[in-house]
Motif scaffolding. Structure first.
Motif, PDB file in Angstrom:
ATOM      1  N   SER A  31     -18.389  14.148  -1.184  1.00 35.63           N
ATOM      2  CA  SER A  31     -19.421  13.243  -1.689  1.00 35.63           C
ATOM      3  C   SER A  31     -19.626  12.073  -0.737  1.00 35.63           C
ATOM      4  O   SER A  31     -18.739  11.701   0.024  1.00 35.63           O
ATOM      5  CB  SER A  31     -19.027  12.709  -3.070  1.00 35.63           C
ATOM      6  N   ALA A  32     -20.819  11.486  -0.805  1.00 39.26           N
ATOM      7  CA  ALA A  32     -21.138  10.252  -0.078  1.00 39.26           C
ATOM      8  C   ALA A  32     -21.246   9.132  -1.092  1.00 39.26           C
ATOM      9  O   ALA A  32     -21.662   9.346  -2.238  1.00 39.26           O
ATOM     10  CB  ALA A  32     -22.443  10.409   0.693  1.00 39.26           C
ATOM     11  N   ASN A  75     -13.078  16.032   1.313  1.00 37.97           N
ATOM     12  CA  ASN A  75     -12.393  16.836   0.307  1.00 37.97           C
ATOM     13  C   ASN A  75     -11.590  15.880  -0.573  1.00 37.97           C
ATOM     14  O   ASN A  75     -11.662  14.668  -0.358  1.00 37.97           O
ATOM     15  CB  ASN A  75     -11.509  17.903   0.978  1.00 37.97           C
ATOM     16  N   PRO A  76     -10.821  16.361  -1.534  1.00 32.75           N
ATOM     17  CA  PRO A  76     -10.086  15.446  -2.412  1.00 32.75           C
ATOM     18  C   PRO A  76      -9.061  14.563  -1.712  1.00 32.75           C
ATOM     19  O   PRO A  76      -8.592  13.581  -2.289  1.00 32.75           O
ATOM     20  CB  PRO A  76      -9.391  16.398  -3.399  1.00 32.75           C
ATOM     21  N   TYR A 122      -6.355  10.039   0.369  1.00 30.17           N
ATOM     22  CA  TYR A 122      -6.313   9.855  -1.080  1.00 30.17           C
ATOM     23  C   TYR A 122      -5.118  10.561  -1.697  1.00 30.17           C
ATOM     24  O   TYR A 122      -4.651  11.592  -1.205  1.00 30.17           O
ATOM     25  CB  TYR A 122      -7.603  10.392  -1.707  1.00 30.17           C
ATOM     26  N   PHE A 123      -4.622   9.992  -2.790  1.00 25.05           N
ATOM     27  CA  PHE A 123      -3.534  10.603  -3.534  1.00 25.05           C
ATOM     28  C   PHE A 123      -3.696  10.243  -5.017  1.00 25.05           C
ATOM     29  O   PHE A 123      -4.370   9.284  -5.371  1.00 25.05           O
ATOM     30  CB  PHE A 123      -2.169  10.117  -3.020  1.00 25.05           C
ATOM     31  N   GLY A 124      -3.080  11.032  -5.873  1.00 26.46           N
ATOM     32  CA  GLY A 124      -3.164  10.789  -7.312  1.00 26.46           C
ATOM     33  C   GLY A 124      -3.226  12.085  -8.083  1.00 26.46           C
ATOM     34  O   GLY A 124      -3.679  13.116  -7.564  1.00 26.46           O
ATOM     35  N   SER A 125      -2.793  12.031  -9.330  1.00 22.19           N
ATOM     36  CA  SER A 125      -2.703  13.249 -10.129  1.00 22.19           C
ATOM     37  C   SER A 125      -4.024  13.648 -10.762  1.00 22.19           C
ATOM     38  O   SER A 125      -4.205  14.796 -11.158  1.00 22.19           O
ATOM     39  CB  SER A 125      -1.652  13.062 -11.235  1.00 22.19           C
ATOM     40  N   TYR A 132      -5.416   5.265  -2.436  1.00 19.37           N
ATOM     41  CA  TYR A 132      -5.680   5.680  -1.059  1.00 19.37           C
ATOM     42  C   TYR A 132      -5.028   4.738  -0.063  1.00 19.37           C
ATOM     43  O   TYR A 132      -4.742   3.576  -0.357  1.00 19.37           O
ATOM     44  CB  TYR A 132      -7.175   5.783  -0.782  1.00 19.37           C
ATOM     45  N   ILE A 133      -4.781   5.282   1.111  1.00 13.89           N
ATOM     46  CA  ILE A 133      -4.319   4.519   2.267  1.00 13.89           C
ATOM     47  C   ILE A 133      -5.432   4.561   3.304  1.00 13.89           C
ATOM     48  O   ILE A 133      -5.984   5.630   3.582  1.00 13.89           O
ATOM     49  CB  ILE A 133      -3.032   5.125   2.848  1.00 13.89           C
ATOM     50  N   ALA A 134      -5.799   3.408   3.864  1.00 10.64           N
ATOM     51  CA  ALA A 134      -6.865   3.319   4.865  1.00 10.64           C
ATOM     52  C   ALA A 134      -6.270   2.886   6.205  1.00 10.64           C
ATOM     53  O   ALA A 134      -5.553   1.888   6.274  1.00 10.64           O
ATOM     54  CB  ALA A 134      -7.935   2.333   4.420  1.00 10.64           C
ATOM     55  N   ILE A 135      -6.582   3.633   7.257  1.00 12.96           N
ATOM     56  CA  ILE A 135      -6.090   3.319   8.597  1.00 12.96           C
ATOM     57  C   ILE A 135      -7.255   3.439   9.580  1.00 12.96           C
ATOM     58  O   ILE A 135      -7.976   4.442   9.573  1.00 12.96           O
ATOM     59  CB  ILE A 135      -4.962   4.270   9.022  1.00 12.96           C
ATOM     60  N   GLY A 136      -7.453   2.420  10.409  1.00  7.74           N
ATOM     61  CA  GLY A 136      -8.563   2.493  11.349  1.00  7.74           C
ATOM     62  C   GLY A 136      -8.650   1.278  12.246  1.00  7.74           C
ATOM     63  O   GLY A 136      -7.665   0.588  12.504  1.00  7.74           O
ATOM     64  N   GLY A 137      -9.860   1.005  12.721  1.00  6.07           N
ATOM     65  CA  GLY A 137     -10.080  -0.108  13.633  1.00  6.07           C
ATOM     66  C   GLY A 137     -11.556  -0.405  13.782  1.00  6.07           C
ATOM     67  O   GLY A 137     -12.403   0.224  13.149  1.00  6.07           O
TER      68      GLY A 137
END
Length: 224
Positions: A31-32, A75-76, A122-125, A132-137
């Motif tokens: 999704s967007a 994806n999820p 993303y994570f979760g049941s 979620y964890i975000a990594i970037g620059g």
């Protein structure tokens, strides 16, 4: 030159337990989405090359911040997100001896603009409530304006490379609208060849990292 000190520890507790609802398949699809947000910017500090005129630190304060994120979830588990954020904190000149001169305690108006991209993991049941964890620059642009002791307007600006680490959670209220809590910390490479602030002279810096934090709450609208 040691690393610049952190201004605030950014901690976001991702509390999933109290929000769990039955999973719905449409949330798991690619999704967007767009998320306008607002919150708090926590500034760090700049350390001059030397403590000339007794100046030993330039502190950046806390300020209101706002912006938007545009993302695509492949994806999820994985997504790509672009963010713009703006804040107008105040920089304060700190001296080892507060009585050393009129510049000690001087406040300067700053303007901060963040342009960055992150990969979100993303994570979760349940698919409608995920952390979620975000990594970037990206790029961090900061400018300053103020007056010196003669009333002359002084200014300086610089755009530098930045890295970011974030933690957050998304709670979908339905298949289109959700709430996002996001906390992130940025490190900006401050090049000694540039200056963020000029007064009697322009402060120069050794290669170092300026740290700042951000905690925001946003409304997510999912296009698909």
């Amino acid at each position: 030159m040691s690393l610049t000190r952190s201004a605030a520890a950014v901690a976001v507790a991702v509390a999933l337990a109290g929000f769990a609802t039955p999973a719905q398949a449409q949330y798991s699809e690619s999704s967007a989405w767009i998320t306008p947000f607002a919150g708090a910017y926590f500034g760090g500090s700049f350390d001059p090359v030397s403590n000339t005129y007794s100046v030993n630190k330039l502190d950046v304060g806390t300020a209101f911040t706002f912006g938007a994120r545009l993302g695509y979830k492949f994806n999820p588990s994985i997504g790509l997100v672009f963010e713009y954020a703006h804040a107008d904190p105040t920089l304060t000149v700190k001296c080892t001896n507060p009585g050393a001169g009129v510049w000690c305690g001087k406040e300067v108006d700053l303007s901060s603009n963040i342009y960055e991209g992150t990969f979100n993991f993303y994570f979760g049941s349940t698919p409608d409530m995920q952390g979620y964890i975000a990594i970037g620059g990206g790029a961090s642009s900061m400018s300053a304006t103020g007056q010196d002791s003669t009333g002359t307007e002084r200014s300086g600006s610089s755009t530098q490379f930045s890295t970011v680490f974030g933690l957050g959670a998304t709670k979908m209220m339905n298949e289109k609208v959700g709430i996002v809590l996001d906390g992130r910390y940025r490190w900006v490479n401050v090049d000694g060849a540039d200056s963020y602030y000029c007064y009697y002279y322009c402060y120069a810096y050794d290669t170092s990292w300026y740290g700042s934090g951000e905690i925001t709450l946003g409304i997510k609208y999912q296009f698909k």
